[in-house]
Every structure is written in structure tokens, then in C-alpha cells.
Design a protein around this motif. Structure first.
Motif, PDB file in Angstrom:
ATOM      1  N   LEU A   1       0.882  -1.254  -0.060  1.00 24.85           N
ATOM      2  CA  LEU A   1      -0.221   0.228  -0.042  1.00 24.85           C
ATOM      3  C   LEU A   1       0.813   1.151  -0.123  1.00 24.85           C
ATOM      4  CD1 LEU A   1      -2.772   1.406   0.531  1.00 24.85           C
ATOM      5  CD2 LEU A   1      -2.286   1.263   2.916  1.00 24.85           C
ATOM      6  N   ALA A   2       0.357   2.271  -0.790  1.00 29.87           N
ATOM      7  CA  ALA A   2       1.164   3.496  -0.781  1.00 29.87           C
ATOM      8  C   ALA A   2       0.190   4.433  -0.288  1.00 29.87           C
ATOM      9  CB  ALA A   2       1.564   3.823  -2.301  1.00 29.87           C
ATOM     10  N   ILE A   3       0.767   5.480   0.678  1.00 29.98           N
ATOM     11  CA  ILE A   3      -0.207   6.628   1.002  1.00 29.98           C
ATOM     12  C   ILE A   3       0.655   7.969   0.471  1.00 29.98           C
ATOM     13  CG2 ILE A   3      -1.072   8.079   2.831  1.00 29.98           C
ATOM     14  CD1 ILE A   3      -1.350   5.330   4.548  1.00 29.98           C
ATOM     15  N   ILE A   4       0.071   8.669  -0.261  1.00 29.69           N
ATOM     16  CA  ILE A   4       0.525   9.978  -1.076  1.00 29.69           C
ATOM     17  C   ILE A   4      -0.110  11.100  -0.312  1.00 29.69           C
ATOM     18  CG2 ILE A   4       0.673  11.548  -2.780  1.00 29.69           C
ATOM     19  CD1 ILE A   4       0.572   9.280  -4.681  1.00 29.69           C
ATOM     20  N   GLY A   5       0.780  11.703   0.605  1.00 29.97           N
ATOM     21  CA  GLY A   5       0.134  12.788   1.461  1.00 29.97           C
ATOM     22  C   GLY A   5       0.245  14.223   0.801  1.00 29.97           C
ATOM     23  N   GLY A   6      -0.840  15.004   0.902  1.00 30.55           N
ATOM     24  CA  GLY A   6      -1.009  16.050   0.219  1.00 30.55           C
ATOM     25  C   GLY A   6      -0.311  17.314   1.123  1.00 30.55           C
ATOM     26  N   SER A   7      -0.672  18.486   0.601  1.00 30.29           N
ATOM     27  CA  SER A   7       0.030  19.637   1.309  1.00 30.29           C
ATOM     28  C   SER A   7      -0.040  19.782   2.680  1.00 30.29           C
ATOM     29  CB  SER A   7      -0.392  21.007   0.771  1.00 30.29           C
ATOM     30  OG  SER A   7      -1.692  21.328   0.728  1.00 30.29           O
ATOM     31  N   ARG A   8      -1.091  19.307   3.063  1.00 31.91           N
ATOM     32  CA  ARG A   8      -1.446  19.464   4.719  1.00 31.91           C
ATOM     33  C   ARG A   8      -0.891  17.988   5.294  1.00 31.91           C
ATOM     34  NH1 ARG A   8      -2.724  24.708   5.217  1.00 31.91           N
ATOM     35  NH2 ARG A   8      -4.079  25.210   3.355  1.00 31.91           N
ATOM     36  N   LEU A   9      -0.408  17.038   4.754  1.00 34.71           N
ATOM     37  CA  LEU A   9      -0.005  15.942   5.212  1.00 34.71           C
ATOM     38  C   LEU A   9       1.324  15.335   4.597  1.00 34.71           C
ATOM     39  CD1 LEU A   9      -1.157  13.582   7.457  1.00 34.71           C
ATOM     40  CD2 LEU A   9      -1.741  12.349   5.216  1.00 34.71           C
ATOM     41  N   ALA A  10       2.491  16.461   5.213  1.00 27.43           N
ATOM     42  CA  ALA A  10       3.853  16.147   4.344  1.00 27.43           C
ATOM     43  C   ALA A  10       4.651  15.034   5.307  1.00 27.43           C
ATOM     44  CB  ALA A  10       4.634  17.416   4.411  1.00 27.43           C
TER      45      ALA A  10
ATOM     46  N   MET B   1       4.574   8.917   0.405  1.00 21.16           N
ATOM     47  CA  MET B   1       5.235   9.884  -0.324  1.00 21.16           C
ATOM     48  C   MET B   1       4.710  11.227   0.017  1.00 21.16           C
ATOM     49  SD  MET B   1       5.307  10.147  -4.553  1.00 21.16           S
ATOM     50  CE  MET B   1       6.824   9.161  -4.746  1.00 21.16           C
ATOM     51  N   ALA B   2       5.631  12.197   0.319  1.00 23.72           N
ATOM     52  CA  ALA B   2       4.893  13.519   0.282  1.00 23.72           C
ATOM     53  C   ALA B   2       4.926  14.357  -1.020  1.00 23.72           C
ATOM     54  CB  ALA B   2       5.934  14.513   1.452  1.00 23.72           C
ATOM     55  N   ARG B   3       3.716  14.170  -1.426  1.00 24.30           N
ATOM     56  CA  ARG B   3       3.596  14.620  -2.764  1.00 24.30           C
ATOM     57  C   ARG B   3       3.966  15.982  -3.309  1.00 24.30           C
ATOM     58  NH1 ARG B   3      -1.727  14.933  -2.651  1.00 24.30           N
ATOM     59  NH2 ARG B   3      -2.419  13.213  -3.787  1.00 24.30           N
TER      60      ARG B   3
END
Length: 245
Positions: free
Chosen positions: A2-11, A48-50
Motif C-alpha cells: 500500500l502507498a499513501i500519498i500525502g498532500g500539502s497538509r500531510l507532508a 510519499m509527500a506529494r
């Protein structure tokens, strides 16, 4: 995996028990950051921090192809993409979580396919339903089990950025059938489909879109709603990983 890509609020992802980090090179250039590997409950996860760990890469400057290729190259099969959006529909107030079920793409100039150039075949992927239905069911079940309020369905309008939209533009999006607006939903979802990855967005409503709700003349961001939304995202992810979905 599983991959989780974090957005601007979840770096960063505090719930991840980190085991190691890995720098990945791709044929399409460098991804936003090194990949962080670890576990959430019994689930092996790569994060991954997008926008990079310093949150420094604007939506229109992201190397979406390198990001998705990097995840695919390390064995990722499923992707949960976290993103902050503006609410258009009246029930999409700041602080809510939404699992959208479709996309309208308004972006331009982004590298949106792996299949281009004289040495590449012509490939057209079916994108009728852009989000994986099995992953949607599992995430919505996790939301129910975690008692995290989460709206099921909605159309995500993806704009170019980095500026926010005008009130007139939001009205156009609404007329087109959009329920929320963000800047990073495409081409990320389409690239994942091209590589056969199960992909899903989990959207946090960070603010009312321009001209909506509490933003009739200026977009308002509430720090408490942002913090509460990220806490809900992490609670949802914790239960999702614990249920072994």
C-alpha cells in the motif's frame, strides 16, 4: 504493498512506524522525495509527500509521472492519495472527509501519460470510473468502523493552480457538476490507471471554494478545521490498515 500519498497538509505521517527510506530514480526524472517505508498496524506501507517533505513543490510543477512510476517500481499495488480541496456542494463544509467517485480535469500542460514519443505504443485506458471500486468500499468501511464522518461520492474538479479559483470559475465548475475543487487529482489518477494500480482519493475539505459558504468575498482557512481534518485522515488510515483491507 500500500502507498499513501500525502498532500500539502500531510507532508509527514506520524502514525507510520518507519523502517527505512529509499531514493528512487525513474525514466521520467526525480520524484518529489525519497520514499519512506514502514508499517501501520499489520500493513506494510510506503509514504510519499506529494509536494516534497518541505512542502515546496507547487501543484503544476509536480513530476506526477516520476511519483507514480517510483511507487510502482517498488512493488506498490494500491494507492491512497490524500488531498485538500475546497467544498462547493453545501454539505461539503471545512473539516469533512470525502471519498469522491469521479473527476473532471481542467488542467493543462502537465505530462499526463507514460505512453508518448515515437518509441512508445498508443495506449488508451478506460477511465469511465477513475477510482478503484474495491478500494472505495474498503475505505468507506474503515470510515464507518472508525466513526469518522466521511461523505460517499462526489465529483472532484481538478484545476491548474497554483492560484485559487475565482467565484465565477467556481460557479462554472458547479454547473459542470463538480462538488469539490483541488489541484492535484490529475494526472495522478490517470497515471496510476495506466500502470494498473488500484487508486483512490481521500479528500479533506480545507475550506469553502470561492464564493461559497463562509467565503463569499475571500477564501477563509480555519486552522482548527485543518488540524481536525488531518486527525480524521490519520484515524481513518489507522483503521483501514488494521482491518487488513
Amino acid at each position: 504493498m500500500l502507498a499513501i500519498i500525502g498532500g500539502s497538509r500531510l507532508a509527514q505521517l506520524p502514525i507510520l512506524q518507519i523502517t527505512h527510506r529509499q531514493v528512487v530514480r525513474t525514466p521520467f526524472g526525480d520524484p518529489s522525495c525519497a520514499l519512506t517505508f514502514g508499517r501501520i498496524d499489520s500493513q506494510n506501507v510506503v509514504f510519499m509527500a506529494r509536494h516534497g517533505y518541505g512542502n515546496s513543490i507547487a501543484p503544476h510543477e509536480l513530476n506526477y509521472r516520476a511519483n507514480i512510476w517510483a511507487l510502482h517500481s517498488v512493488g506498490v499495488k494500491r494507492v491512497l492519495a490524500i488531498g485538500s480541496v475546497g467544498g462547493i456542494r453545501p454539505d461539503m463544509a471545512p473539516g469533512m472527509l470525502v471519498v469522491p467517485d469521479n473527476i473532471i480535469d481542467y488542467t493543462w500542460g502537465r505530462k499526463h501519460t507514460f505512453y508518448e514519443g515515437p518509441d512508445r505504443p498508443l495506449v488508451r485506458v478506460d477511465f469511465t470510473l477513475p477510482y478503484d471500486p474495491e478500494l472505495r468500499r474498503a475505505v468507506l468501511a474503515a470510515a464507518e468502523n472508525s466513526a469518522v464522518p466521511c461523505l460517499d461520492g462526489g465529483v472532484y474538479a481538478v484545476t491548474q493552480g497554483p492560484r485559487l479559483e475565482t467565484a465565477a470559475e467556481v460557479l462554472r465548475l458547479q454547473r459542470d457538476g463538480a462538488d469539490m475543487v483541488g489541484m492535484t487529482g490529475m494526472p495522478e489518477a490517470a497515471l496510476a490507471r495506466e500502470l494498473g494500480l488500484q487508486y483512490l482519493h481521500v479528500c479533506h475539505i480545507a475550506n469553502w471554494a470561492a464564493g461559497k459558504g463562509a467565503s463569499p468575498e475571500r477564501i477563509q482557512f480555519a486552522d482548527d478545521a485543518l488540524a481536525d481534518g488531518m486527525a480524521k485522515v490519520q484515524a481513518l488510515l489507522t483503521v483501514f490498515c488494521a482491518q487488513g483491507a
